[in-house]
Design an enzyme around this catalytic site. Structure first.
Site, PDB file in Angstrom:
ATOM      1  CB  THR A 166      -0.912   0.036   1.237  1.00  0.00           C
ATOM      2  OG1 THR A 166      -0.116  -0.238   2.374  1.00  0.00           O
ATOM      3  CG2 THR A 166      -2.028  -0.955   1.127  1.00  0.00           C
ATOM      4  CB  THR A 193       3.424  -4.314   6.502  1.00  0.00           C
ATOM      5  OG1 THR A 193       2.034  -4.569   6.484  1.00  0.00           O
ATOM      6  CG2 THR A 193       3.715  -2.868   6.219  1.00  0.00           C
ATOM      7  CG  ASP A 194       0.368  -9.168   5.797  1.00  0.00           C
ATOM      8  OD1 ASP A 194       0.236  -8.138   6.501  1.00  0.00           O
ATOM      9  OD2 ASP A 194      -0.593  -9.879   5.431  1.00  0.00           O
ATOM     10  CE  LYS A 208       1.649  -6.384   9.801  1.00  0.00           C
ATOM     11  NZ  LYS A 208       0.853  -6.411   8.582  1.00  0.00           N
TER      12      LYS A 208
END
Lengths: 453, 621
Positions: free
Chosen positions: A101, A177-178, A256
């Site tokens: 994103t 980000t995952d 994360k």
């Protein structure tokens, strides 16, 4: 445009497309507005329109509707782009885009998210980047982070190689980000001994909203990559829920840890390298990092082994999955065991007889030439397989203790290691050797729920 | 007196009513708190391109102010959703039900598939940078004496964060209010007069308050819009009391007519000028005012500020002209620079000696600015950093005087006046909220909601008036306590006239005297106590006094009843204390008066009277 069935038929009958300005006469009365795209998984009995008041609504279609096309179709989704001017007095950095994103925007024609990957498009989204310097931007891949494969990491490595040839001062890698921490670990093995920083950056709130963390993260990453006295792979994300500063984590020591918070990335079994601010300031938290040295010769390793699995063990774990991996000729397994590095291997009563099969399945895998590395589901702390008999037993059949590596990091490392050597002993040795900061020799007291300076 | 037909008055309303459920997109309670907050989160907001690839002028206006927002939250009543750290949960169905109920009562057309939208708001009042909102129904109708009015939209949206304070570029918000479900009703621009709008607002209020909505200060807010043929459509934000709606609309209509007249008369005096012309008319007079008697000016100069004067050719007499009660053109100019911290903007149409200007100083300004007989001027003192911003805003507003009414959003003030707030927001400022699945309003769901609609207040009061023969207009006066009233009458079966006496006079009087309000729950408990004779009607004022002082009902009742009184002893004591009373022909009345003085509210009058009579008889025998 994702319309299906009866809704698509109605639009087709009147030759109406997404973006058309129409009046739709339904049994409930007329609706005036612009036809909007339907999401892929939406049903086929509603047409979505943007009414004159700006609201989107879905109108139920039963086949009795008529459409009155109006003039003045709105051309949705025309973006202005800003021209990037190359200024020789400024340093040049590079942006490698992989999706996610952070540098994406909504395509209002399709309703989907598309990447902005030319410098002009990126500049339009983040005009402040000009303050950092000139930049070149490339689209390496365009996907959600969970879809990233090792091949894409190799392409990233090649991209960095090219950019080093172009004299870049630093590389910024935008990423979903995952799995960003997995990619940062993988790149750490693919691109070693780097003379400059290669900084991963992502965002937890998309850049089409006013509260997005994209801009601050990107500014911190761009400044740090271009100017900081640092070399190697890092990962730059918010330090807290506030828009104060970002942390630069070591690429192999970060995870994360939260599904949605801005500060979800945390260093595990290590401190972050530095703290960075969007205005270009930076302060180092550690001093055992690699300094920038543009004369340093980087080493690139583009081979890897795909047949490596990460297997989580737990109470009630059964050996079938291990036998399956042997059957399929897998070359490596990272076991995410419990505590200090355990899996259920003791047959103690009638309920635990199956445990003997687990140890046998592991032994068979190793006998078949496979490498097995132990990491811990505890995340924090170090593997020690000498304390309990279980650990000793596992070591005896050839399971390698994975030190303080995160299981995902050990997995990408094992892929890389087995890409460099087919020799099991050599692979075992390499797995316990530190190449890219993935193994810290000391476990500091403040690594757990860290309080860094 | 303005003829609203003549000026083609068009009024519209936007009502925002908080709904009394949990929050719209999370499970947090809708509790507004005043204790110390636990966590502060600091954020910046950025302008983002709209769906059509354009930047919203209102959004840019905010972005240019480069502010930092400090969001205060509570660990136990605010979660990650409000802090913009967790995606929203699906739409709260109970809140949606309330909006659907209102829409159905007002014969609106329900949307088949409700889509949640993001409305760009970057004044910081939403942590996400947008407000989530959804259109639930369209095209309702409400009747007024002057005819039907269209209700264009029924929306369900989230309330914004509460602003606590602003310190320069830092703004503190509290997140307790963010996410409270809001029912929004937007009328068409159909009101033909302020009075009609007042009536419409009243009727809408009655219907809304029949449903599960929050009560009390801040639970309902109204925006109004007014246009006339002499002006443009003006939005007025934040009307707190709906009774002010007719006044605000009337003032705005008058303001538009006055601004139109000024524009016409100005053009009679001279050709319009532009910003660059005004630049030539601007002079820095800091040195001239260094020894001024004017405190307003001197205090700014002493802190290193500047004094600026601008000649306004042809403006003499217009700057001081009243646009509507309490509002002059000069005030409009002052309003432009208020947010920059400039308080003393003075002008040539006011008595400058009141601000400590000597006649000589005024003359010298006029001569430096080369003001002619028809010319006016403004003068202000300001921090150096904001002088240019202030001048830019003032130039724009002054030049606009030649064109009448500028397009803008205005803020409602308590006295019925309004104040410049910001430029009108652009149109393209909504895009889809992709994190929340749409809600399909199928027939089954509609039916279920329709069945759940409670009795509407108007019907309720009519029924009650019929049953109790209390006039309807009297009941409207205690409308906010009607829930307790109905509980007493319908549930407990008490005499309506009795309940009306308690609520309509005791409660209302006490509220007037103490300024403290009573909630329906407490009043229900009080009625229950009266019904079971746990409290006597004579004790009601005492109970209410205690409640107003913040005591608990149970404690008050216990304390009243706790002083157990032996009636016989009390009567004997009174007879003994009044020497020769037994011979007095008025003895019963006198003794009764004495007894009531101490026993009122504890024992009911009839019981005392009977016991006294018996005691006297015994003595006589």
């Amino acid at each position: 445009m994702s319309y299906k069935g009866i809704a698509k038929q109605l639009l087709d009958n009147y030759n109406v497309d997404v973006g058309s300005y129409i009046i739709l006469h339904s049994s409930q009365g007329p609706y005036e507005g612009i036809v909007m795209p339907r999401t892929e998984l939406g049903d086929d009995i509603h047409v979505v329109m943007k009414l004159i008041n700006g609201y989107n609504v879905g109108i139920r279609i039963d086949g009795s509707e008529t459409i009155e096309p109006l003039k003045g179709a709105k051309d949705v989704g025309v973006y202005k782009s800003k021209t990037a001017v190359f200024d020789d007095s400024k340093p040049t950095f590079s942006i490698l885009h992989t999706g996610g994103t952070i540098a994406s925007r909504v395509d209002y024609k399709t309703g989907g998210v598309v990447p902005a990957f030319t410098p002009e498009e990126i500049l339009e989204l983040f005009p402040e980047l000009e303050r950092v310097g000139n930049f070149r931007a490339y689209l390496v891949s365009n996907m959600f982070s969970e879809d990233i494969e090792y091949e894409h990491i190799v392409n990233l490595g090649k991209g960095i190689q090219d950019e080093l040839g172009n004299g870049t001062k630093g590389v910024v890698i935008t990423h979903g980000t995952d799995t960003m921490h997995i990619s940062s670990a993988a790149l750490s093995f693919v691109a070693q001994n780097l003379p400059i920083p290669a900084i991963f950056v992502g965002s937890q709130r998309s850049s089409d909203r006013g509260s997005s963390d994209a801009k601050m993260n990107l500014m911190c990453a761009a400044h740090f990559a271009t100017n900081a006295d640092f070399a190697g792979v890092g990962l730059c994300m918010h330090e807290s829920m506030s828009d104060d500063a970002c942390l630069i984590h070591e690429g192999t020591k970060v995870k994360k840890m939260h599904t949605s918070r801005r500060d979800s990335f945390r260093s595990v079994n290590q401190h972050p390298v530095a703290r960075a601010w969007p205005d270009g300031r930076a302060e180092f938290i550690r001093d055992d990092y690699n300094r920038r040295d543009e004369s340093r010769e980087p080493k690139f390793y583009f081979n890897f082994e795909k047949k490596v699995a990460l297997v989580k063990t737990y109470s009630g774990f059964h050996p079938e999955i291990l036998r399956f991996l042997t059957e399929k000729n897998y070359r490596g397994i990272v076991l995410e065991g419990t505590g200090l590095g355990h899996v259920p291997v003791n047959a103690l009563d009638e309920h635990t007889q199956v445990h003997a099969e687990i140890i046998k399945a592991l032994a068979d895998f190793i006998d078949n030439g496979g490498v097995v590395v132990m990491c811990s589901a505890s995340l924090f702390g170090r593997i020690s397989m000498n304390v309990y008999s279980t650990g000793r037993y596992l070591q005896a059949i050839g399971v390698i203790p994975g030190a303080d590596m995160l299981s995902e990091v050990a997995t990408v490392k094992l892929k890389w290691v087995l890409g460099q050597t087919k020799d099991r002993e050599e692979a075992n040795r390499m797995m316990v050797t530190n190449y890219a900061g993935e193994i810290a020799e000391r476990t500091q007291s403040d690594f757990f729920y860290p309080q860094f300076p | 007196m303005i003829d609203y037909h003549d000026i083609e008055f068009r009024g519209g309303l936007e009502l925002h009513q908080q709904i009394n459920t949990r929050k719209l997109f999370c499970e947090c309670p809708t509790e507004v708190r005043h204790d110390e907050h636990h966590v502060t989160t600091k954020r910046k907001l950025h302008a983002v391109a709209s769906e059509l690839g354009e930047y919203d002028p209102a959004a840019l206006h905010e972005a240019h102010r480069d502010r930092t927002f400090h969001y205060q939250s509570y660990r136990d009543t605010v979660c990650l959703v409000e802090i913009d750290e967790e995606p929203p949960h699906p739409v709260n169905r109970n809140a949606l039900k309330v909006v659907a109920q209102v829409a159905m009562v007002l014969n609106a057309r329900m949307v088949d598939e409700i889509q949640v939208m993001r409305k760009t708001v970057i004044d910081g009042s939403n942590t996400a940078g947008f407000q989530r909102t959804m259109l639930v129904a369209t095209d309702g109708k409400i009747a007024t004496a002057e005819g039907d009015v269209t209700l264009q939209y029924f929306c369900l949206e989230e309330d914004a964060a509460r602003i606590i304070e602003t310190e320069g570029r830092n703004v503190n918000f509290r997140l307790d209010r963010l996410g409270i479900p809001l029912l929004e009703i937007v009328t068409g621009p159909n009101f033909k007069s302020p009075a009609q709008a007042g009536e419409g607002a009243d009727r809408l209020g009655h219907i809304i308050r029949s449903l599960n909505v929050r009560r009390g200060i801040g639970s309902i807010r109204q925006d109004v819009n007014v246009s006339t043929k002499y002006g443009t459509r003006i939005e007025i934000k934040g009307v707190q009391r709906h009774r002010m709606i007719p006044t605000i609309m009337a003032y705005e209509a008058q303001r538009q007519v006055s601004l139109y007249n000024i524009a016409r008369e100005l053009r009679d005096r001279r050709e319009p000028f532009d910003e660059s012309f005004l630049k030539q008319c601007t002079h820095v007079l800091t040195d001239e005012f260094r020894n001024s008697e004017s405190r307003v000016i001197r205090s700014v100069i002493d802190k290193g500020g500047k004094v600026i004067a601008v000649a306004l050719p042809a403006f003499r007499g217009f700057i001081g002209r009243e646009l509507c009660p309490g509002k002059r053109l000069g005030t409009e100019l002052k309003d432009q620079v208020l947010t920059l911290g400039i308080e003393g903007l003075l002008h040539s149409d006011e008595d400058l000696s009141a601000y400590g200007f000597s006649a000589k100083e005024v003359d010298s300004i006029r001569s430096i600015l080369q003001c002619g007989d028809n010319d006016g001027f403004i003068v202000f003192a300001s921090r150096e950093q904001v002088v240019q911003k202030a001048l830019d805003k003032l130039y724009t507003r002054i030049v606009a005087c030649f064109d009448g009414v500028p397009k803008e959003s205005r803020r409602a003030l308590k006295d019925g006046n309004t104040q410049y707030m910001r430029p009108l927001p652009g149109e393209a400022r909504m895009y889809p909220e992709t994190d929340i699945p749409p809600v399909v309003m199928n027939e089954e769901l509609k039916e279920r909601i329709e069945k759940s609609i409670p009795e509407i207040l108007e019907t309720k009061l009519e029924r009650l008036s019929e049953k109790s023969s209390i006039p309807l207009h009297e009941l409207w006066k205690i409308e906010e306590y009607i829930e307790a009233f109905l509980y007493g009458v319908d549930t407990l079966g008490m005499d309506p006239a009795f309940v009306y006496r308690v609520i309509g006079s005791n409660v209302v009087d006490m509220r007037r005297q103490t300024g403290k309000d009573f909630d329906n729950g407490t009043l229900k408990n009080l009625l229950e106590a009266l019904h079971t004779k746990n409290v006597l009607v004579e004790a009601v004022p005492e109970v209410l006094t205690g409640l107003a002082a913040g005591e608990k009902l149970d404690d008050i009742i216990t304390s009243i009843n706790g002083e157990k009184v032996n009636l016989e002893t009390a009567i004997n004591n009174v007879i003994e204390s009044q020497n020769g009373i037994l011979q007095n022909p008025k003895r019963h009345a006198i003794l009764m008066g004495e007894l009531m003085r101490t026993l009122r509210g504890r024992i009911d009058g009839r019981t005392i009277s009977d016991a006294l009579e018996k005691a006297l008889k015994n003595i006589d025998q």
